[in-house]
Every structure is written in structure tokens, then in C-alpha cells.
Design a protein around this motif. Structure first.
Motif, short mmCIF file in Angstrom:
data_model
loop_
_atom_site.label_atom_id
_atom_site.label_comp_id
_atom_site.label_asym_id
_atom_site.label_seq_id
_atom_site.Cartn_x
_atom_site.Cartn_y
_atom_site.Cartn_z
N ARG A 200 -0.94 -15.88 -26.28
CA ARG A 200 -1.02 -16.41 -27.64
C ARG A 200 -0.35 -15.46 -28.64
O ARG A 200 0.35 -15.90 -29.56
CB ARG A 200 -2.47 -16.66 -28.03
N ARG A 203 3.39 -15.81 -28.31
CA ARG A 203 3.91 -17.02 -28.94
C ARG A 203 4.04 -16.89 -30.45
O ARG A 203 4.89 -17.54 -31.08
CB ARG A 203 3.01 -18.22 -28.60
N GLY A 211 8.33 -19.96 -26.90
CA GLY A 211 6.89 -19.97 -26.71
C GLY A 211 6.42 -21.08 -25.79
O GLY A 211 5.47 -20.91 -25.03
N THR A 214 5.89 -20.49 -22.09
CA THR A 214 4.71 -19.74 -21.64
C THR A 214 3.46 -20.60 -21.60
O THR A 214 2.36 -20.06 -21.43
CB THR A 214 4.46 -18.54 -22.57
N GLN A 215 3.61 -21.92 -21.73
CA GLN A 215 2.46 -22.82 -21.60
C GLN A 215 2.22 -23.03 -20.10
O GLN A 215 2.58 -24.05 -19.51
CB GLN A 215 2.74 -24.15 -22.31
#
Length: 267
Positions: A200, A203, A211, A214-215
Motif C-alpha cells: 500500500r 502504491r 501500482g 502490485t494488486q
């Protein structure tokens, strides 16, 4: 308590027992976890086409059920991540158990005569599903669900290794690809859980396009959806080989794998 970065959205307060690492209601106020939601399309659309093709090819009903079960998992997961409501969480998690039971039945019935029904195995898997459902509705402990799901996956892994080791060694490519893709998704799922705070913070410092990559829970959906689909193909390929249908893996539009076969010709 939701992290400060999360926002209020259309579906109201979170009631699910799990809230994943994706920031809530950032992309749109109508979807709690946008990327975790749309990533489920890989578990919805391809299996629908697989089921349609299965009906056309007159596959045994258990394989059509396997395709449709994967679609149900994807739809349930879509609803869960879109709303973060407890009822939708159950719609995601319980079908994971039921679909895996169907996969187990298919794998253990690959080498039986056509149209045979193993009532003992069906009863065992039904009892397993009923027991897991009953306990989970009472205890509401995600770890219990994850362990019960993991036991089914482990059973599938052992059966797959047996087939590619002792029965059809030339299916190692398909079998191990399915397993590797699934395990890679599992790895990313763990990274997402363990390093959520770091992800988090990362991001916040990078452009949104970067970002999104990176989910990792969304990647879990994509990879396990693909891995599960490939597993169905592996199971179907094994079954049609045993029935001497001369199966082949072909890529639709040069991209998406499917099993094509011809019934054995009678002389």
C-alpha cells in the motif's frame, strides 16, 4: 477496522470476515475492490465457452459441471469483492469447496468405463461438502475454510502426479503447467497478505498504472483461474485418452487452450 486509505462506497460498511489488501472504493464508488473484482472474468467467461463446447462434444456431464462450477466460483468472487458483504463472501468461498469436489470426482473417475457412476465417491464428497459448509457457517473462521480447500487441492495434486508419473508421462507438460500456474498464484496471494502495508505504501509513491501491477490478490484470481481451467483440460485429456478419443490441445484464436478430440472409429 478498515485502513484510513479506504473510502466509503455504495455497498456500505464491510461485513465480510476478510478485507483484502486492495484499497476500497478507489477506482469507483460502486465497486469495493475494483481489480480484485474484474480479475474474476478469467474464471467466468472461458469456462462458459468450455461448457458450451462440452455440450456440443457430448462430454460426460461431470466435465460440463466442472466448467460451470468454475464459472460459479468466479461469479461469487466477483460479488464478494464488489461488495465486501458476508453473504457474498459465502457465495465465493463455499463454491470453491464444491467445485474442487467436482474436480476430485473427475480425476478419480478418469479410468472407469464410460457413463459409470461411483456412488461411494459421490457420497463421500457430498458429505465432505456438507460438513465443511455446516461447520464454516457456525465458526465463521476463514482459516478453517482455507485448510479444507487446501486438502482438496492437495488431493488433486497427488492424483495428477500419479497420472503423469505412472500412467501418461507425456502429459507432464499440461499437468505441471496447471500446477505451476496455480502455485504461482498461491505465492502471490501470500505476498499480498504478508506484505500488505508495504504494498500500500508503494502504491502511494508510484503512478497508478504501476501500482495496479502490485494488486497480487487480483493476480491470484487470474493465475488460479487459468490453473483451474488447465486442470480441467488435463483431467479431460486424461479421460479422453483412456476412452481412445485421440485428444489434442489446440489454441483458439492462437491464444486460449482447448481440448479437441474425435471419438474412436469403429471398424
Amino acid at each position: 477496522m478498515a485502513p484510513a486509505v479506504d473510502r466509503k462506497g455504495y455497498w456500505g460498511p464491510t461485513t465480510s470476515t476478510l478485507d483484502w489488501c486492495e484499497e476500497n472504493y478507489v477506482v469507483t464508488l460502486f465497486v469495493a475492490e475494483f481489480w480484485n473484482t474484474v480479475s474474476n472474468l478469467i474464471m467466468i467467461i472461458p469456462p462458459i465457452f468450455g461448457a458450451i463446447q462440452g455440450v456440443r462434444d457430448r462430454l460426460e456431464k461431470r466435465y460440463i459441471a466442472a466448467y460451470l462450477a468454475l464459472t460459479v466460483v468466479g461469479m461469487g468472487s466477483w460479488c464478494f469483492h464488489m461488495t465486501l458483504k458476508y453473504e457474498m463472501q459465502l457465495l465465493d468461498e463455499l463454491p470453491m469447496i464444491y467445485s474442487c469436489c467436482i474436480f476430485v470426482y473427475c480425476m478419480f473417475e478418469c479410468f472407469k468405463t464410460k457413463s459409470s457412476i461411483n456412488y461411494h465417491l459421490l457420497f463421500t464428497l457430498f458429505l465432505y461438502s456438507l460438513t465443511v459448509t455446516t461447520i464454516y457457517l457456525k465458526v465463521k473462521e476463514p482459516i478453517f475454510h482455507q485448510v479444507m480447500y487446501g486438502m482438496l487441492v492437495f488431493t488433486l495434486v497427488l492424483r495428477s502426479i500419479y497420472i503423469v508419473t505412472w500412467v501418461y508421462p507425456w502429459l507432464r507438460g499440461l499437468g505441471y503447467t496447471s500446477l505451476t500456474v496455480f502455485l504461482l498464484g498461491f505465492l502471490l496471494w501470500n505476498i499480498d497478505n504478508i506484505f500488505c502495508d508495504s504494498l500500500r505504501n508503494f502504491r502511494k509513491r508510484v503512478p497508478p498504472v504501476l501500482g495496479v501491477t502490485t494488486q497480487f490478490h487480483a493476480w491470484w484470481h487470474i493465475l488460479t483461474g487459468l490453473g483451474s481451467y488447465l486442470h480441467i483440460l488435463f483431467s479431460l485429456y486424461t479421460r479422453t485418452l483412456y476412452l481412445r478419443y485421440r485428444p489434442k490441445v489446440k489454441f483458439l484464436f492462437g491464444i486460449w487452450p482447448a481440448v479437441m478430440f474425435e471419438p474412436q472409429r469403429k471398424h
